[in-house]
Design a protein around this motif. Structure first.
Motif, PDB file in Angstrom:
ATOM      1  N   ARG A  24      -4.827  -2.412  -4.140  1.00 11.07           N
ATOM      2  CA  ARG A  24      -5.950  -3.330  -4.300  1.00 11.07           C
ATOM      3  C   ARG A  24      -6.098  -3.814  -5.729  1.00 11.07           C
ATOM      4  NH1 ARG A  24     -10.637  -1.610  -5.715  1.00 11.07           N
ATOM      5  NH2 ARG A  24     -10.263   0.478  -4.882  1.00 11.07           N
ATOM      6  N   ALA A  61       1.624   8.716  -3.624  1.00 15.72           N
ATOM      7  CA  ALA A  61       0.438   8.452  -4.455  1.00 15.72           C
ATOM      8  C   ALA A  61       0.514   9.240  -5.766  1.00 15.72           C
ATOM      9  CB  ALA A  61      -0.828   8.810  -3.689  1.00 15.72           C
ATOM     10  N   ARG A 105       2.984  10.571   2.174  1.00 14.97           N
ATOM     11  CA  ARG A 105       2.213   9.519   1.500  1.00 14.97           C
ATOM     12  C   ARG A 105       1.511  10.049   0.265  1.00 14.97           C
ATOM     13  NH1 ARG A 105      -2.457   8.003   0.344  1.00 14.97           N
ATOM     14  NH2 ARG A 105      -3.300   9.882   1.307  1.00 14.97           N
ATOM     15  N   ALA A 116       0.845  -1.189   0.000  1.00 13.09           N
ATOM     16  CA  ALA A 116       0.000   0.000   0.000  1.00 13.09           C
ATOM     17  C   ALA A 116       0.885   1.245   0.000  1.00 13.09           C
ATOM     18  CB  ALA A 116      -0.913  -0.006   1.218  1.00 13.09           C
ATOM     19  N   ASP A 117       0.278   2.398  -0.282  1.00 18.10           N
ATOM     20  CA  ASP A 117       1.031   3.649  -0.325  1.00 18.10           C
ATOM     21  C   ASP A 117       1.696   3.948   1.017  1.00 18.10           C
ATOM     22  OD1 ASP A 117       0.309   3.931  -2.943  1.00 18.10           O
ATOM     23  OD2 ASP A 117      -1.282   5.402  -2.569  1.00 18.10           O
ATOM     24  N   ARG A 146       3.089   7.572  -8.030  1.00 18.21           N
ATOM     25  CA  ARG A 146       2.562   6.302  -8.523  1.00 18.21           C
ATOM     26  C   ARG A 146       1.573   6.534  -9.660  1.00 18.21           C
ATOM     27  NH1 ARG A 146      -1.930   4.479  -7.399  1.00 18.21           N
ATOM     28  NH2 ARG A 146      -2.189   5.590  -5.426  1.00 18.21           N
ATOM     29  N   GLU A 147       0.725   7.537  -9.531  1.00 19.19           N
ATOM     30  CA  GLU A 147      -0.241   7.855 -10.591  1.00 19.19           C
ATOM     31  C   GLU A 147       0.458   8.379 -11.832  1.00 19.19           C
ATOM     32  OE1 GLU A 147      -2.876  10.603  -8.760  1.00 19.19           O
ATOM     33  OE2 GLU A 147      -3.872   9.095  -7.505  1.00 19.19           O
ATOM     34  N   VAL A 170      -3.563   1.448  -7.656  1.00 20.84           N
ATOM     35  CA  VAL A 170      -3.450   1.289  -6.208  1.00 20.84           C
ATOM     36  C   VAL A 170      -3.215  -0.186  -5.861  1.00 20.84           C
ATOM     37  CG1 VAL A 170      -4.878   3.291  -5.710  1.00 20.84           C
ATOM     38  CG2 VAL A 170      -5.957   1.058  -6.006  1.00 20.84           C
TER      39      VAL A 170
END
Length: 490
Positions: A485, A473, A469, A452-453, A476-477, A483
Motif C-alpha cells: 500500500r 514480510a 508469507r 502484496a506479500d 521485506r522489512e 508494504v
C-alpha cells in the motif's frame, strides 16, 4: 550455624594477554592506527621503526647544529663561564632558527588553505530575529523559542514550560498569548516550516507561503489540514472521493506535498563527514584464482626498544641493588613485558584475520569470483569456526567490524553470513538469494498495483522456494521495503 569446608573448582580465567588480543581483534583497521599510537605514547619500551627514522633524521640535523655551535664557541675570542642574557637576546634572530625563517622567494605567492565559515542553524535564526523590531520582552521570548527548537527545526517543548523557564531563569513574566504571537513571527523565518509544533503545522506553513490563488495549493492545504492521516497511508481512493478529484489532479497535489521539507532544521545544518571505511582485506581475481591480501595497516612494524633492553641488562648486572634500583628494574621489566605482549597480540591478530577471511573466501568462492549474490551459500558463524578450529565468538568479532574490498564493491564480512532455506528439490540455498529475488520483483512491479506479500509468496513458490508469507514480510522489512500500500504511486 556457620561451617567451613574446602572445595576445589576448575575455572577458566582470561590472562592479560588474552584480554588484550580480544580487544585488538575487534578493532577495525580505521581505528587500529589510533590504538597503536596510544600504546606508543603509554609505553616508552615500544617503538615504531617508521617513526624512529624521522626522529633519527631530526637528531642528525640537531647534531650538525651542535657542531656549528661548538665551532663558534671555540673561535670566539671572548668566552666567559657566565650566562649573558643580552647576548642571548641579540642572537635570537630569524637566521638562527629554521622555524622562524622564510625560505620562500619574494616572488613566490603565499598560499593558505581557505577555511569555510558557515553560520549554524541557530545562529541564522538569531540573525533574523535581530532584524525584527521587537520590544525587549518579545525579543527575550524569541530567543527562548529559538533555543527550544530541536535539531530538525521543530518546537516540541510545551508553551507552558517555556513560560516557566522565562519566569525562573530570566525573571520575565509573560502569558501564553504573548508567546504564541512571537511564535508566529519566528515561523515566518527562513527556512519555511521552522518552529512548527508538529508535521501538520510544518507542511501547512510551507504551503501557505506559496501562491494561494493556485487551486492545487489550495487543495494541498486542505489535504494536509484535514486528511493528513489518509495521505500518509496512501488512501488515494478516499481522497479522490472526499475532494472529488481526478487521477491527474490528485497526482499534482501529491507531488506538491512531497516537494515540501518535513525537517526544515536539517536544510541549514553543516553536513557531517561520513565515516571513512578502510577495507581490512583485498580480494583480487587473477585468471579465476582468488588472491587474498591483508591491508598493510594491519601489519605495523613494531619492536621492543633496544635502549630499554640495555637498561634492564645494566640494572640486572649491578652488584648493589638498593630499593630505588629494584623499583627501576621492576618498572623497566614491566614496560618490556607490556611491549612484547602488545607486539605478540598484533601478530596474533594478523594471523587470525587472515585465517578467518581465507576460510570465508574459500567457502564463498563462487560468489567472490562473480559477485552474484545468488551464488552465496548458506553460511553461519559455526561453519567458519569449525574450519579454522576457533571459537564462534572469535569469528563473530572478526565478522562484525571488518570489511573486504572486492572487484565489485567493499562489504562488511557479516553480510556474507546467512541462513539456509530449503527448496522443493531439497537443496539448501541462502536467504540472500531469496531476498535478491524479492528485490527484483518489487523493483519491476507496477507501482500503480504493487505486489502484496501474498503475491510475492506465490511467485517464490512458483520458482521452487518453499517459504511462508510471514517470512516474506520479515525479509521485506529487513531490506527496509514498505508494504504494498505504501509503495503505491499515482
Amino acid at each position: 550455624m556457620l561451617k567451613q569446608h574446602l572445595q576445589q573448582k576448575l575455572l577458566q580465567k582470561l590472562s592479560p594477554q588474552q584480554i588484550q588480543f580480544i580487544k585488538l581483534l575487534q578493532v577495525p583497521t580505521v581505528a587500529l592506527d589510533t590504538r597503536i599510537k596510544e600504546e606508543l605514547e603509554e609505553n616508552p619500551a615500544l617503538e615504531d621503526p617508521s617513526l624512529m627514522v624521522q626522529s633519527e633524521q631530526k637528531s642528525e640535523y640537531d647534531d650538525l647544529n651542535d657542531d656549528k655551535d661548538s665551532f663558534d664557541e671555540s673561535s670566539s675570542e671572548e668566552s666567559t663561564d657566565e650566562f649573558n642574557i643580552e647576548d642571548y637576546l641579540q642572537s635570537d634572530t630569524p637566521d638562527d632558527y629554521s622555524n622562524g625563517y622564510n625560505n620562500d622567494s619574494e616572488d613566490e605567492e603565499q598560499k593558505e588553505m581557505p577555511i569555510a565559515i558557515e553560520s549554524t542553524f541557530f545562529e541564522s535564526l538569531q540573525e533574523q530575529l535581530d532584524l525584527v523590531p521587537l520590544s525587549d520582552t518579545d525579543f527575550i521570548i524569541g530567543r527562548q523559542i529559538i533555543g527550544s527548537l530541536d535539531d530538525d527545526g521543530y518546537l516540541r517543548r510545551p508553551i507552558v514550560s517555556m513560560i516557566d523557564d522565562l519566569a525562573f531563569s530570566q525573571n520575565v513574566i509573560v502569558q501564553e498569548e504573548d508567546v504564541l504571537e512571537v511564535l508566529k513571527i519566528v515561523q515566518d523565518f527562513h527556512p519555511p516550516g521552522i518552529a512548527a509544533r508538529d508535521l501538520q503545522e510544518c507542511l501547512t506553513i510551507q504551503l501557505k507561503r506559496k501562491d494561494q490563488n493556485n487551486p492545487i495549493i489550495q487543495k494541498a492545504i486542505i489535504i494536509v489540514e484535514k486528511y493528513l492521516d489518509e495521505f500518509t497511508k496512501k488512501h488515494y481512493d478516499k481522497l479522490e472521493r472526499q475532494l472529488n478529484l481526478q487521477d491527474g489532479e490528485l497526482k499534482e497535489i501529491v507531488n506538491e506535498i512531497l516537494r515540501l521539507n518535513p525537517k526544515p532544521g536539517d536544510s541549514n545544518q553543516v553536513t557531517t563527514k561520513q565515516l571513512q571505511i578502510i577495507p581490512d582485506f583485498h580480494i583480487t581475481n587473477s585468471d579465476n584464482v582468488l588472491i587474498l591480501t591483508l591491508n598493510s595497516k594491519n601489519a605495523p612494524e613494531l619492536r621492543v626498544s633496544q635502549s630499554y633492553k640495555d637498561m634492564f641488562d645494566h640494572y640486572e648486572k649491578a652488584s648493589q641493588k638498593d630499593k630505588k634500583l629494584k623499583e627501576a628494574v621492576q618498572f623497566v621489566k614491566q614496560k618490556l613485558d607490556a611491549a612484547k605482549w602488545f607486539i605478540d597480540a598484533i601478530k596474533q591478530r594478523q594471523q587470525t584475520l587472515l585465517k578467518t577471511m581465507n576460510a570465508i573466501m574459500h567457502y564463498q568462492y563462487e560468489y567472490f569470483l562473480t559477485g552474484d549474490e545468488k551464488k552465496l551459500k548458506p553460511m553461519i558463524l559455526k561453519d567458519i569456526a569449525d574450519k579454522i578450529e576457533m571459537d564462534i565468538s572469535t569469528v563473530s568479532r572478526v565478522a562484525n567490524s571488518k570489511y573486504v574490498q572486492t572487484e565489485f564493491g567493499t562489504f562488511l564480512l557479516k553480510s556474507f553470513f546467512s541462513e539456509a532455506i530449503q527448496t522443493e528439490n531439497g537443496e539448501e540455498v541462502s536467504n540472500k538469494e531469496v531476498k535478491k529475488i524479492l528485490e527484483e520483483n518489487i523493483n519491476n512491479e507496477d507501482k500503480k498495483r504493487p505486489l502484496a506479500d501474498e503475491r510475492l509468496t506465490e511467485i517464490l513458490k512458483e520458482q521452487g522456494y518453499n517459504i511462508a508469507r510471514r517470512t516474506v514480510a520479515k525479509y521485506r522489512e529487513q531490506m527496509n521495503i514498505p508494504v504494498a500500500r505504501l509503495r503505491k504511486e499515482l
